[in-house]
Scaffold this motif. Structure first.
Motif, PDB file in Angstrom:
ATOM      1  N   LEU A  22      34.085 -22.202 -20.222  1.00 22.74           N
ATOM      2  CA  LEU A  22      34.331 -22.052 -21.657  1.00 22.74           C
ATOM      3  C   LEU A  22      33.242 -21.227 -22.342  1.00 22.74           C
ATOM      4  O   LEU A  22      33.274 -21.058 -23.559  1.00 22.74           O
ATOM      5  N   ARG A  23      32.310 -20.727 -21.567  1.00 22.07           N
ATOM      6  CA  ARG A  23      31.253 -19.911 -22.157  1.00 22.07           C
ATOM      7  C   ARG A  23      31.823 -18.583 -22.641  1.00 22.07           C
ATOM      8  O   ARG A  23      32.557 -17.893 -21.918  1.00 22.07           O
ATOM      9  N   THR A  24      31.476 -18.219 -23.856  1.00 16.54           N
ATOM     10  CA  THR A  24      31.960 -16.970 -24.437  1.00 16.54           C
ATOM     11  C   THR A  24      30.851 -15.937 -24.594  1.00 16.54           C
ATOM     12  O   THR A  24      31.113 -14.819 -25.021  1.00 16.54           O
ATOM     13  N   ASP A  25      29.608 -16.318 -24.241  1.00 10.18           N
ATOM     14  CA  ASP A  25      28.505 -15.367 -24.320  1.00 10.18           C
ATOM     15  C   ASP A  25      28.521 -14.481 -23.071  1.00 10.18           C
ATOM     16  O   ASP A  25      29.328 -14.656 -22.164  1.00 10.18           O
ATOM     17  N   ARG A  26      27.617 -13.535 -23.005  1.00  9.33           N
ATOM     18  CA  ARG A  26      27.551 -12.620 -21.866  1.00  9.33           C
ATOM     19  C   ARG A  26      26.702 -13.249 -20.756  1.00  9.33           C
ATOM     20  O   ARG A  26      25.640 -12.749 -20.409  1.00  9.33           O
ATOM     21  N   TRP A  27      27.219 -14.339 -20.186  1.00  5.98           N
ATOM     22  CA  TRP A  27      26.481 -15.059 -19.150  1.00  5.98           C
ATOM     23  C   TRP A  27      26.326 -14.234 -17.882  1.00  5.98           C
ATOM     24  O   TRP A  27      25.428 -14.475 -17.069  1.00  5.98           O
ATOM     25  N   TRP A  28      27.180 -13.241 -17.723  1.00  6.98           N
ATOM     26  CA  TRP A  28      27.163 -12.407 -16.525  1.00  6.98           C
ATOM     27  C   TRP A  28      26.085 -11.325 -16.569  1.00  6.98           C
ATOM     28  O   TRP A  28      25.794 -10.686 -15.551  1.00  6.98           O
ATOM     29  N   LEU A  29      25.476 -11.108 -17.744  1.00  6.55           N
ATOM     30  CA  LEU A  29      24.521 -10.010 -17.875  1.00  6.55           C
ATOM     31  C   LEU A  29      23.228 -10.242 -17.084  1.00  6.55           C
ATOM     32  O   LEU A  29      22.782  -9.335 -16.363  1.00  6.55           O
ATOM     33  N   ALA A 115      16.979 -16.334  -8.510  1.00 11.29           N
ATOM     34  CA  ALA A 115      17.440 -14.996  -8.864  1.00 11.29           C
ATOM     35  C   ALA A 115      18.544 -14.512  -7.935  1.00 11.29           C
ATOM     36  O   ALA A 115      19.624 -14.119  -8.377  1.00 11.29           O
ATOM     37  N   TYR A 116      18.282 -14.541  -6.620  1.00 12.12           N
ATOM     38  CA  TYR A 116      19.309 -13.979  -5.747  1.00 12.12           C
ATOM     39  C   TYR A 116      20.431 -14.963  -5.435  1.00 12.12           C
ATOM     40  O   TYR A 116      21.542 -14.552  -5.101  1.00 12.12           O
ATOM     41  N   TYR A 117      20.188 -16.275  -5.562  1.00 10.90           N
ATOM     42  CA  TYR A 117      21.301 -17.217  -5.435  1.00 10.90           C
ATOM     43  C   TYR A 117      22.342 -16.923  -6.517  1.00 10.90           C
ATOM     44  O   TYR A 117      23.544 -16.897  -6.257  1.00 10.90           O
ATOM     45  N   ARG A 118      21.871 -16.717  -7.732  1.00 12.33           N
ATOM     46  CA  ARG A 118      22.792 -16.471  -8.838  1.00 12.33           C
ATOM     47  C   ARG A 118      23.377 -15.062  -8.798  1.00 12.33           C
ATOM     48  O   ARG A 118      24.579 -14.877  -9.012  1.00 12.33           O
ATOM     49  N   ALA A 119      22.525 -14.069  -8.546  1.00  9.98           N
ATOM     50  CA  ALA A 119      22.969 -12.686  -8.674  1.00  9.98           C
ATOM     51  C   ALA A 119      23.788 -12.206  -7.483  1.00  9.98           C
ATOM     52  O   ALA A 119      24.809 -11.528  -7.665  1.00  9.98           O
ATOM     53  N   PHE A 120      23.361 -12.536  -6.270  1.00  8.54           N
ATOM     54  CA  PHE A 120      24.020 -12.008  -5.086  1.00  8.54           C
ATOM     55  C   PHE A 120      24.997 -12.996  -4.448  1.00  8.54           C
ATOM     56  O   PHE A 120      26.013 -12.585  -3.891  1.00  8.54           O
ATOM     57  N   TRP A 121      24.675 -14.274  -4.510  1.00  4.70           N
ATOM     58  CA  TRP A 121      25.535 -15.270  -3.873  1.00  4.70           C
ATOM     59  C   TRP A 121      26.446 -15.993  -4.860  1.00  4.70           C
ATOM     60  O   TRP A 121      27.337 -16.733  -4.464  1.00  4.70           O
ATOM     61  N   SER A 123      25.848 -18.532  -6.765  1.00  3.52           N
ATOM     62  CA  SER A 123      25.772 -19.943  -6.373  1.00  3.52           C
ATOM     63  C   SER A 123      24.794 -20.740  -7.239  1.00  3.52           C
ATOM     64  O   SER A 123      23.701 -21.076  -6.778  1.00  3.52           O
ATOM     65  N   PRO A 124      25.185 -21.073  -8.482  1.00  2.69           N
ATOM     66  CA  PRO A 124      26.267 -20.501  -9.274  1.00  2.69           C
ATOM     67  C   PRO A 124      25.731 -19.292 -10.040  1.00  2.69           C
ATOM     68  O   PRO A 124      24.525 -19.132 -10.160  1.00  2.69           O
ATOM     69  N   PRO A 125      26.587 -18.447 -10.594  1.00  2.00           N
ATOM     70  CA  PRO A 125      26.092 -17.261 -11.304  1.00  2.00           C
ATOM     71  C   PRO A 125      25.395 -17.591 -12.627  1.00  2.00           C
ATOM     72  O   PRO A 125      24.586 -16.803 -13.102  1.00  2.00           O
ATOM     73  N   ALA A 126      25.709 -18.740 -13.218  1.00  5.26           N
ATOM     74  CA  ALA A 126      25.071 -19.140 -14.477  1.00  5.26           C
ATOM     75  C   ALA A 126      25.363 -20.609 -14.720  1.00  5.26           C
ATOM     76  O   ALA A 126      26.222 -21.211 -14.066  1.00  5.26           O
ATOM     77  N   CYS A 127      24.652 -21.194 -15.661  1.00  2.00           N
ATOM     78  CA  CYS A 127      24.901 -22.587 -16.020  1.00  2.00           C
ATOM     79  C   CYS A 127      26.308 -22.725 -16.607  1.00  2.00           C
ATOM     80  O   CYS A 127      26.766 -21.849 -17.352  1.00  2.00           O
ATOM     81  N   ALA A 128      26.978 -23.820 -16.257  1.00  2.00           N
ATOM     82  CA  ALA A 128      28.325 -24.115 -16.751  1.00  2.00           C
ATOM     83  C   ALA A 128      29.356 -23.101 -16.263  1.00  2.00           C
ATOM     84  O   ALA A 128      30.431 -22.968 -16.860  1.00  2.00           O
ATOM     85  N   VAL A 129      29.034 -22.388 -15.180  1.00  2.00           N
ATOM     86  CA  VAL A 129      29.982 -21.457 -14.541  1.00  2.00           C
ATOM     87  C   VAL A 129      30.161 -21.924 -13.106  1.00  2.00           C
ATOM     88  O   VAL A 129      29.173 -22.178 -12.409  1.00  2.00           O
TER      89      VAL A 129
END
Length: 268
Positions: A22-29, A115-121, A123-129
């Protein structure tokens, strides 16, 4: 599908939500920036390590940290401060005795794991994702069980930092004797940042005072632990800063060695 929650008076139904988050911010950035930043640095470092040239400035004894210590038969004799005892095959980095340990230190670093768990794997890419993988066994199986080697990699990193410090000291030489130039500023600045990153390591903090039960009985270790704790809160920033100072130092030495620029000299 709906779920129920117990409340006074009977169950309450929840709405079925099909969205993964439900996150609407740019969590992927942030993960994207990490991929670009780390990817670019790894690409640059890999190319430089296997170029096997432009790593030594003879006049001022500048040696890039990417080639320190230079230990293959291909190394310039003056740059081989610890001897040349490895074959000069192309596939072997000139700093083959240190690069694997530095890589292990960075890979097992607590910040870089995030850093690389979130960015490359993812796992998870961000909190609440949601995690990008269906299952997760923690750091208990190969290859993630190797993360437990971080403390031992820290010991190696300390030795390597000492070697880099020695390189920076030797660089205060010129054809006329003592010399000081912009290259010295860059080399020393890089060493200072490397020490700050190494000492801010979580393992270093634990070694200094993590198992002490009475700080009052160990005032020296407590003082060191306090100092490291202040650095530790900047561990993430120092991790990125040192990537920058390493690349800057290497590029400057390469530019001098290739003859693209001249060193700005202050003394001799």
């Amino acid at each position: 599908m709906t779920t129920t929650a117990t409340r006074p008076g009977g169950p309450r139904r929840r709405a079925a939500i099909s969205a993964k988050t439900l996150r609407t911010d740019r969590w992927w950035l942030p993960p994207l920036i990490t991929v670009i930043g780390l990817g670019a640095w790894v690409a640059y470092a890999t190319i430089r390590v296997f170029m096997h040239k432009w790593y030594w400035v003879e006049d001022f004894h500048y040696l890039t940290p990417f080639y320190s210590p230079c230990v293959t038969e291909r190394c310039v004799p003056e740059a081989a401060h610890f001897g040349r005892f490895l074959p000069g095959w192309w596939i072997i980095p000139d700093a083959a005795m240190t690069l694997p340990f530095l890589l292990l230190f960075r890979l097992t670093c607590y910040y870089y794991r995030k850093a690389y768990y979130r960015a490359f794997w993812l796992s998870p890419p961000a909190c609440a994702v949601p995690d990008g993988h269906k299952t997760y066994s923690g750091e208990t199986r190969f290859p993630l069980v190797g993360q437990n080697l971080h403390r031992y990699a820290f010991y190696a990193a300390v030795i390597i930092s000492l070697i880099n410090t020695w390189d920076a000291v030797l660089a205060f030489r010129s054809p006329e004797g003592f010399g000081f130039g912009l290259g010295n500023v860059i080399l020393v600045g890089n060493v200072v940042m490397l020490w700050a990153y190494t000492l801010s390591c979580h393992s270093c903090r634990h070694i200094a005072g993590g198992r002490l039960k009475h700080f009052s009985k160990h005032p020296v270790r407590y003082a060191f632990w306090t100092f490291i704790s202040k650095l530790n809160v900047r561990h993430m920033q120092l991790a990125w800063i040192t990537l920058g100072t390493l690349a800057l130092t290497d590029f400057y030495v390469m530019a001098l060695s290739a003859g693209w620029i001249n060193d700005l000299r202050f003394i001799n």
